[in-house]
Design a protein around this motif. Structure first.
Motif, PDB file in Angstrom:
ATOM      1  N   PHE A 261       0.842  -1.183   0.000  1.00  0.00           N
ATOM      2  CA  PHE A 261       0.000   0.000   0.000  1.00  0.00           C
ATOM      3  C   PHE A 261       0.888   1.248   0.000  1.00  0.00           C
ATOM      4  N   THR A 262       0.271   2.393  -0.272  1.00  0.00           N
ATOM      5  CA  THR A 262       1.013   3.649  -0.347  1.00  0.00           C
ATOM      6  C   THR A 262       0.575   4.597   0.760  1.00  0.00           C
ATOM      7  N   GLU A 263       1.492   5.021   1.566  1.00  0.00           N
ATOM      8  CA  GLU A 263       1.398   6.071   2.584  1.00  0.00           C
ATOM      9  C   GLU A 263       0.520   5.722   3.786  1.00  0.00           C
ATOM     10  N   PHE A 264      -0.716   5.214   3.577  1.00  0.00           N
ATOM     11  CA  PHE A 264      -1.621   4.997   4.702  1.00  0.00           C
ATOM     12  C   PHE A 264      -2.082   3.542   4.781  1.00  0.00           C
TER      13      PHE A 264
ATOM     14  N   PHE B  27       3.755 -10.984   1.811  1.00  0.00           N
ATOM     15  CA  PHE B  27       4.361 -10.017   0.877  1.00  0.00           C
ATOM     16  C   PHE B  27       5.750 -10.509   0.437  1.00  0.00           C
ATOM     17  N   VAL B  28       5.901 -11.814   0.302  1.00  0.00           N
ATOM     18  CA  VAL B  28       7.216 -12.396   0.048  1.00  0.00           C
ATOM     19  C   VAL B  28       7.822 -11.908  -1.270  1.00  0.00           C
TER      20      VAL B  28
ATOM     21  N   PHE C 235       5.120  -3.972   2.855  1.00  0.00           N
ATOM     22  CA  PHE C 235       3.669  -3.851   2.815  1.00  0.00           C
ATOM     23  C   PHE C 235       3.197  -2.398   2.752  1.00  0.00           C
ATOM     24  N   LEU C 236       4.135  -1.417   2.935  1.00  0.00           N
ATOM     25  CA  LEU C 236       3.730  -0.017   2.917  1.00  0.00           C
ATOM     26  C   LEU C 236       4.852   0.828   2.335  1.00  0.00           C
ATOM     27  N   LEU C 237       4.506   1.765   1.452  1.00  0.00           N
ATOM     28  CA  LEU C 237       5.468   2.675   0.846  1.00  0.00           C
ATOM     29  C   LEU C 237       5.113   4.111   1.211  1.00  0.00           C
ATOM     30  N   SER C 238       6.139   4.962   1.331  1.00  0.00           N
ATOM     31  CA  SER C 238       5.859   6.384   1.471  1.00  0.00           C
ATOM     32  C   SER C 238       5.362   6.930   0.138  1.00  0.00           C
ATOM     33  N   ARG C 239       4.853   8.155   0.132  1.00  0.00           N
ATOM     34  CA  ARG C 239       4.165   8.700  -1.041  1.00  0.00           C
ATOM     35  C   ARG C 239       5.008   8.598  -2.302  1.00  0.00           C
ATOM     36  N   ASN C 240       6.300   8.948  -2.230  1.00  0.00           N
ATOM     37  CA  ASN C 240       7.171   8.884  -3.408  1.00  0.00           C
ATOM     38  C   ASN C 240       8.071   7.657  -3.396  1.00  0.00           C
TER      39      ASN C 240
ATOM     40  N   SER D 133      -5.892   7.891  22.538  1.00  0.00           N
ATOM     41  CA  SER D 133      -7.178   7.730  21.830  1.00  0.00           C
ATOM     42  C   SER D 133      -7.029   6.630  20.789  1.00  0.00           C
ATOM     43  N   LEU D 134      -8.107   6.335  20.105  1.00  0.00           N
ATOM     44  CA  LEU D 134      -8.110   5.245  19.143  1.00  0.00           C
ATOM     45  C   LEU D 134      -7.376   5.640  17.863  1.00  0.00           C
ATOM     46  N   VAL D 135      -6.769   4.632  17.251  1.00  0.00           N
ATOM     47  CA  VAL D 135      -6.011   4.841  16.014  1.00  0.00           C
ATOM     48  C   VAL D 135      -6.966   4.872  14.825  1.00  0.00           C
ATOM     49  N   SER D 136      -6.763   5.868  13.968  1.00  0.00           N
ATOM     50  CA  SER D 136      -7.542   5.949  12.731  1.00  0.00           C
ATOM     51  C   SER D 136      -6.722   5.537  11.518  1.00  0.00           C
ATOM     52  N   ALA D 137      -5.384   5.728  11.566  1.00  0.00           N
ATOM     53  CA  ALA D 137      -4.559   5.390  10.401  1.00  0.00           C
ATOM     54  C   ALA D 137      -3.096   5.252  10.821  1.00  0.00           C
ATOM     55  N   LEU D 138      -2.360   4.513  10.014  1.00  0.00           N
ATOM     56  CA  LEU D 138      -0.895   4.403  10.124  1.00  0.00           C
ATOM     57  C   LEU D 138      -0.304   5.030   8.867  1.00  0.00           C
ATOM     58  N   GLN D 139       0.608   5.990   9.053  1.00  0.00           N
ATOM     59  CA  GLN D 139       1.203   6.687   7.911  1.00  0.00           C
ATOM     60  C   GLN D 139       2.707   6.470   7.894  1.00  0.00           C
ATOM     61  N   LEU D 140       3.273   6.220   6.710  1.00  0.00           N
ATOM     62  CA  LEU D 140       4.720   6.248   6.493  1.00  0.00           C
ATOM     63  C   LEU D 140       4.996   7.475   5.637  1.00  0.00           C
ATOM     64  N   ASN D 141       5.584   8.530   6.239  1.00  0.00           N
ATOM     65  CA  ASN D 141       5.768   9.774   5.491  1.00  0.00           C
ATOM     66  C   ASN D 141       7.098   9.788   4.737  1.00  0.00           C
ATOM     67  N   GLU D 142       7.301  10.844   3.977  1.00  0.00           N
ATOM     68  CA  GLU D 142       8.478  10.944   3.117  1.00  0.00           C
ATOM     69  C   GLU D 142       9.769  11.201   3.889  1.00  0.00           C
ATOM     70  N   ALA D 143       9.666  11.422   5.194  1.00  0.00           N
ATOM     71  CA  ALA D 143      10.860  11.584   6.020  1.00  0.00           C
ATOM     72  C   ALA D 143      11.282  10.272   6.670  1.00  0.00           C
TER      73      ALA D 143
END
Length: 870
Positions: free
Chosen positions: A23-26, A38-39, A45-50, A120-130
Motif C-alpha cells: 500500500f502507499t502512505e496509509f 508479501f514475500v 507492505f507499505l510505501l511512502s508517497r514517493n 485515543s483510538l487509532v484511525s490510520a498508520l502513515q509512512l511519510n516521506e521523512a
C-alpha cells in the motif's frame, strides 16, 4: 466429505502463498501483514508517497530465522528503524494494526512487541516521506511515531533528544541491541562500551564548539551534524559536511559512529568516529592488540607479547605460560575457581600500548607506587589489570570487562599495562592445553618433547640477532672510524641508549636539502622532512652549542633520547658528522601553540585549551620527577609546546640546555629570546631549580586563558583593547590600549572578576569557575618566592581536580605591580618613538626595590645580568 476437507485445506494453503502489492502512505485498522504474505516484495507492505521509504517485515542478511518490522530507505536498502529488534519473529510472524496500535506476534498469537498505550483510538498508520512511521487519530493528531524511539540511526528531519540513547546492533543481520551506545551529555555526544566512554564528538578535528549551553538534542541536515540548545536557536557543537539531500547518522555494529550521504543507490561516508578504529573497545576481542587502526578497517589484530590466541575462544588472548590463567569475573558461576589459586601475579604488556578508557577515566589512585596500584587490583574480583603512569603515580584499573589493547606506535605511551593472572591450573573456561580426552598436558611430557627443539630454535634466533647487529651498527652506537668514512672523524666509542644516528646526506635527502623551514629558535632552525619509510620528521639544525667533542654531545643526546613520555616530543635520531649537529624529532602536524593561540586561525575552544595545558604540565612533571635524570626545561613558552592530532600537547627542546658549556650558559636567555617567561631568580644570582619552570608555565597558563601575549608591543583588536577597556581603569595595568596581563589577572582575581580575563573570542563559551581555576593556579605558579610555588605534580593534581586549588599569596605577587608600571613606562617610550637603547638603559636602571627593572618582560637582558647553575 474427506475430499471436501482436502479441497478447503488446499485453498487455504494456496491463499497463504498469494502475495499482495504494498500500500502507499496509509494503512487503516484491522490490517495484518506477514513476510509470507508479501514475500515477492521482500516483506514490504507499505510505501511512502514517493516510495523513498518502505515498511517491511524484513530479514536482514537474507537469514531465515530473524524477521523484524523495519523502516527501510528504498534506494540504498538501509534500515533506519526497527520495532522488535530484541524480539524477532519467524517468517510466519505477523504485524497487526488495530484501533489500539501495532502488535507483532508469532503465528500462534504469542506477542513479541507492541506500541505503548495510546490516548485515543487509532484511525490510520502513515509512512511519510521523512521515513517516520506515525499513528494518527481521527483528527490526524500524532498518537505515536517511530522517530521518538530511535534504535541505532537518525535521519534528516529526526532529532535525538537529550536522555535518548542509540544502541548498535549485534551484527549486520542481528538487529538486537549490542554493547555499543551513543548518548548525549550536557555538552557532548559520547560513545560508550560497557558504560565506559571511548570517544567524544568534540575530539574530532572537524568538530567546532560554539557555545557552552546545555545540549538539548542532536540532529543532522544537508550541511552537517549539530548539537543544538535553546530549542535549536544555539549550536553547541557542529561538524560541517558536504551538502547532501539525504543522509543518515548511524552507530554501526562495529562500534563506529558514521554519517553517510545517499544519491540513489550510491552512498558516501562523510564522517566516522573514532577515525582510529583501534580506539573501538572490542575491535580485536578480549586483550587483542590492535594496530594500524587509523589506516584501515578492520585493523591488524594480534596478541600482546606473552599472550596467544585461545583455542577455546578465538576472540580471546590468553597467557602463553600455562601456569598463568586469567581470572573469572565476580558474577561468573565459576568464580569460586579463583579461590583455588594461591598467588596473584601480573603479566606486563609491551611498551607503547595503552587502553581506550585511560583517556576518559580518572585514576583509581593518584601519587602511589606500582606495588600499591597492583594491590588495589589483587583484592578486587572485578579488576582484571592495571595501567600505571610513573610520572604522576597514577593508577588506572581495568574493571568488569576487558576489551582490546591499543598499539600506539611509540616506545613509551607514559603508561605501562599489567594484566592480572592467577598462578595455578587453568580454569575450565580458559584452558587451552587439553589432550583429546580433555586432560591437561603435564609439564614433564611437554618438556621432553619440546625442549630439544626449543633449544635449537633459540640458538638459531640468537645467531640471527647477532648477525643482524653486526650488519646494523647505527642503532645505539657510534660507527667506528674508517678511512672511507665520509667525514673520517668519528671516534671509536660506544654510548648505550643512543637513538638512531643519521648521516648528514640522509637528512639532506629527507628534507630536500633543508627546503621547508617550519620553525626556528635559539638553538637553530627546524625543517620538515620525510624518511625513506614515509614517516614525517622535524629536523633541527643545532647552532652555537659549544660542546667540546662529539662524545660529550652524544652522551647528552643518549640521555635525552631515552626520555619517553606521551607529552614529550620524541627524539628519533641525531647526526654528529664533522661540524654538523642535527636532531631528528617526530613531526607534530599542528605546529606550536603560539600559532593556534595567537594566530588568525580558528579560535581554540576552552576544552582544547584545558587539554593543551594538561598535556604540557604532565610533560613537565615527568621531566622534573618521573625520569631517571631530572631535567629542568629552562625555556617553557608557547613556541616550545607543540600540537598533534586532537590538539595533543607535547613539550619540545627539553634537555637542550644540558648541551651548553658553563661559559655559554650565561648567554642562554639572550640566545633563546624568551622574553616574558623568565623567573625573577634568573636575575638575582639565585639557584635555578624546577620552580623556574613552574614560573614559566604559570605565565603560559595566563596566555592560554587570555589568548594573547602577556607583554604585547602592539594592541590587537580581539583582546588587548577589550582587556584594557574592561579592566576597571587601573593605571598600572594599561596604557594606550597596552596591558601587562599578569598584573591585570592579579587585579581581576582580587575583585573576583574572572570572566573578564577569558579570551573574548570565546564569546561566553567558558564559565567563571573554569577561568578561576586556571588563573589561581597560574598566579600560584608565578609567586616571586620559588618556595611558595607548587611543584609540577601538584599543578597536575589541581588542574585535573584531584587536589584543592592553592590560594595565591598577594604579598609574593606585588612585584607584578612594579612590572606593570615599568611596562607602562616602556610602552609610552616606544609609542613616542624610543629605541631599544633607551629600553635597554631603562631596564638596567638600578632601583631600591628588590625587583630590579631588568625583570620586565620587554627588556633586552645582557649576558652580565644572568648567572647561576643549570
Amino acid at each position: 466429505m474427506g475430499s471436501l476437507i482436502f479441497f478447503l485445506a488446499f485453498v487455504s494453503f494456496h491463499s497463504a502463498l498469494v502475495t499482495c502489492a504494498p500500500f502507499t502512505e496509509f494503512l487503516y485498522p484491522n490490517f495484518t501483514a506477514s513476510f509470507l504474505q508479501f514475500v515477492d516484495r521482500g516483506g514490504t507492505f507499505l510505501l511512502s508517497r514517493n516510495e523513498t521509504f518502505r515498511a517491511a517485515i524484513f530479514n536482514p542478511g537474507a537469514q531465515q530465522t530473524r524477521f523484524y518490522l523495519c523502516v527501510i530507505h528504498s534506494d540504498s536498502n538501509t534500515i533506519i528503524w526497527s520495532a522488535n529488534r530484541n524480539a524477532p519473529v519467524s517468517n510466519s510472524g505477523k504485524m497487526m494494526l488495530t484501533s489500539r496500535g501495532i502488535n507483532i506476534t508469532e503465528l500462534d498469537g504469542d506477542s513479541k512487541w507492541s506500541t505503548p498505550s495510546l490516548q485515543s483510538l487509532v484511525s490510520a498508520l502513515q509512512l511519510n516521506e521523512a521515513g517516520n512511521l506515525v499513528l494518527l487519530d481521527q483528527s490526524n493528531a500524532t498518537l505515536w511515531e517511530s522517530y521518538r524511539y530511535p534504535t541505532d540511526t537518525i535521519v534528516i528531519g529526526q532529532v535525538l533528544p537529550f536522555g535518548t540513547t542509540l544502541y548498535s546492533a549485534v551484527s549486520s543481520d542481528d538487529l538486537s541491541s549490542g554493547d555499543y551506545s551513543l548518548a548525549l551529555t550536557a555538552s557532548n555526544a559520547i560513545l560508550q562500551w560497557q558504560d565506559m566512554t571511548y570517544w567524544k564528538l568534540s575530539m574530532d578535528t572537524g568538530a567546532f564548539t560554539n557555545s557552552n549551553y546545555a545540549v538539548d538534542y542532536m540532529a543532522i541536515n544537508g550541511t552537517g551534524l549539530y548539537l543544538f540548545s535553546h530549542k535549536g536557536s544555539a549550536i553547541v557543537i557542529q561538524v560541517n559536511l558536504p551538502p547532501s539531500g539525504f543522509r543518515t547518522a548511524k552507530l554501526d555494529y562495529t562500534g563506529q559512529f558514521s554519517i553517510r550521504s545517499f544519491s540513489g543507490a550510491d552512498q558516501k561516508q562523510d564522517f566516522v568516529g573514532p577515525d582510529d578504529s583501534c580506539r573501538i573497545p572490542y575491535v580485536c576481542g578480549r586483550l587483542g592488540l590492535c594496530s594500524n587502526g587509523a589506516r584501515a578497517y578492520p585493523p591488524q589484530c594480534t596478541c600482546p607479547s606473552n599472550f596467544h590466541v585461545s583455542l577455546q575462544n578465538t576472540t580471546y588472548c590468553v597467557p602463553i605460560d600455562n601456569s598463568y590463567s586469567l581470572p573469572l569475573s565476580c558474577n561468573s558461576t565459576n568464580s569460586s575457581i579463583n579461590l583455588n589459586f594461591s598467588t596473584v601475579s601480573y603479566v606486563r604488556l609491551g611498551y607503547g600500548v595503552d587502553y581506550f578508557s585511560n583517556d576518559f577515566n580518572m585514576p583509581a589512585k593518584y601519587g602511589v607506587n606500582l606495588s600499591v596500584c597492583q594491590d588495589l587490583c589483587s583484592g578486587d574480583c572485578a579488576c582484571f589489570g592495571v595501567f600505571y603512569e610513573n610520572s604522576s603515580g597514577s593508577c588506572y584499573v581495568l574493571e568488569n570487562e576487558v576489551g582490546s589493547i591499543m598499539y600506539l606506535n611509540i616506545p613509551d605511551s607514559g603508561r605501562l599495562g599489567y594484566i592480572k593472572t592467577l598462578v595455578g591450573p587453568s580454569p575450565k573456561n580458559y584452558g587451552d592445553n587439553k589432550d583429546s580426552n580433555g586432560q591437561t598436558l603435564g609439564f614433564p611430557v611437554v618438556a621432553l618433547v619440546l625442549l630439544p627443539f626449543t633449544g635449537l630454535v633459540i640458538l638459531i634466533v640468537l645467531g640471527s640477532v647477532l648477525w643482524r647487529r653486526s650488519r646494523l651498527p647505527r642503532m645505539g652506537k657510534i660507527k667506528t672510524s674508517h678511512s672511507n668514512s665520509p667525514s673520517g672523524d668519528l671516534e671509536a666509542f660506544s654510548i648505550p641508549g643512543l637513538p638512531v644516528r643519521f648521516e648528514h646526506e640522509e637528512l639532506e635527502a629527507a628534507t630536500e636539502n633543508f627546503k621547508t623551514q617550519i620553525g626556528s629558535g635559539g638553538f637553530g632552525a627546524v625543517y620538515k622532512g620525510m624518511l625513506p619509510d614515509k614517516i614525517l620528521v622535524a629536523v633541527k639544525k643545532i647552532n652555537n652549542l659549544g660542546i667540546q667533542g662529539k662524545k660529550d654531545f652524544c652522551t647528552e643526546i643518549a640521555i635525552i633520547g631515552n626520555i619517553h613520555h606521551i607529552n614529550l616530543v620524541k627524539l628519533k635520531g641525531y647526526c654528529a658528522q664533522g661540524r654538523h649537529r642535527l636532531l631528528v624529532y617526530e613531526y607534530m602536524n599542528r605546529g606550536s601553540l603560539d600559532r593556534s593561540l595567537f594566530g588568525n586561525g580558528p579560535v581554540l575552544e576552552w576544552q582544547e585549551r584545558v587539554e593543551i595545558a594538561l598535556g604540557a604540565v604532565r610533560g613537565l612533571a615527568y621531566l622534573h620527577s618521573g625520569c631517571e635524570h631530572k631535567i629542568i626545561h629552562c625555556d617553557v613558552k608557547p613556541e616550545n609546546i607543540l600540537l598533534h592530532n586532537q590538539f595533543q600537547a607535547k613539550l619540545s627542546d627539553f634537555g637542550l640546555s644540558k648541551l651548553l658549556t658553563p661559559e655559554q650558559s650565561s648567554l642562554f636567555t639572550t640566545m633563546r629570546g624568551t622574553r616574558g617567561y623568565l623567573a625573577p631568580e634568573w636575575l638575582t644570582n639565585s639557584a635555578i631549580s624546577d620552580k623556574t619552570d613552574v614560573y614559566s608555565f604559570g605565565m603560559v597558563l595566563l596566555e592560554i586563558v587570555s589568548g594573547r601575549k602577556n607583554c604585547p608591543l602592539r594592541s590587537r583588536s580581539h583582546s588587548l583593547d577589550d582587556c584594557s577597556s574592561s579592566g576597571g581603569g587601573s593605571s598600572t595595568s594599561s596604557t594606550q590600549g597596552l596591558v601587562y596581563f599578569p598584573l591585570f589577572a592579579l587585579e581581576m582575581h582580587e575583585q573576583g572578576r574572572y570572566l573578564e580575563l577569558a579570551d573574548p573570542r570565546l564569546e561566553g563559551r567558558v564559565t567563571s569557575e573554569e577561568v578561576k581555576k586556571f588563573v589561581c593556579v597560574a598566579l600560584c605558579c608565578v609567586h616571586e618566592d620559588p618556595a611558595l610555588r607548587p611543584n609540577m605534580v601538584s599543578v597536575v593534581g589541581m588542574l585535573e581536580g584531584d587536589l584543592p586549588l592553592c590560594e595565591p599569596r598577594v604579598e609574593s605577587l606585588n612585584f607584578l605591580r612594579f612590572y606593570g608600571l615599568r611596562f607602562a613606562e616602556a610602552s609610552t617610550i616606544e609609542e613616542a618613538g624610543g629605541n631599544s637603547d633607551v629600553l635597554h638603559l631603562q631596564a638596567n636602571t638600578p632601583h631600591t626595590s628588590t625587583m630590579t627593572g631588568s625583570h620586565t618582560c620587554f627588556s633586552y637582558i645582557s649576558s652580565q645580568q644572568i648567572s647561576g647553575p643549570r
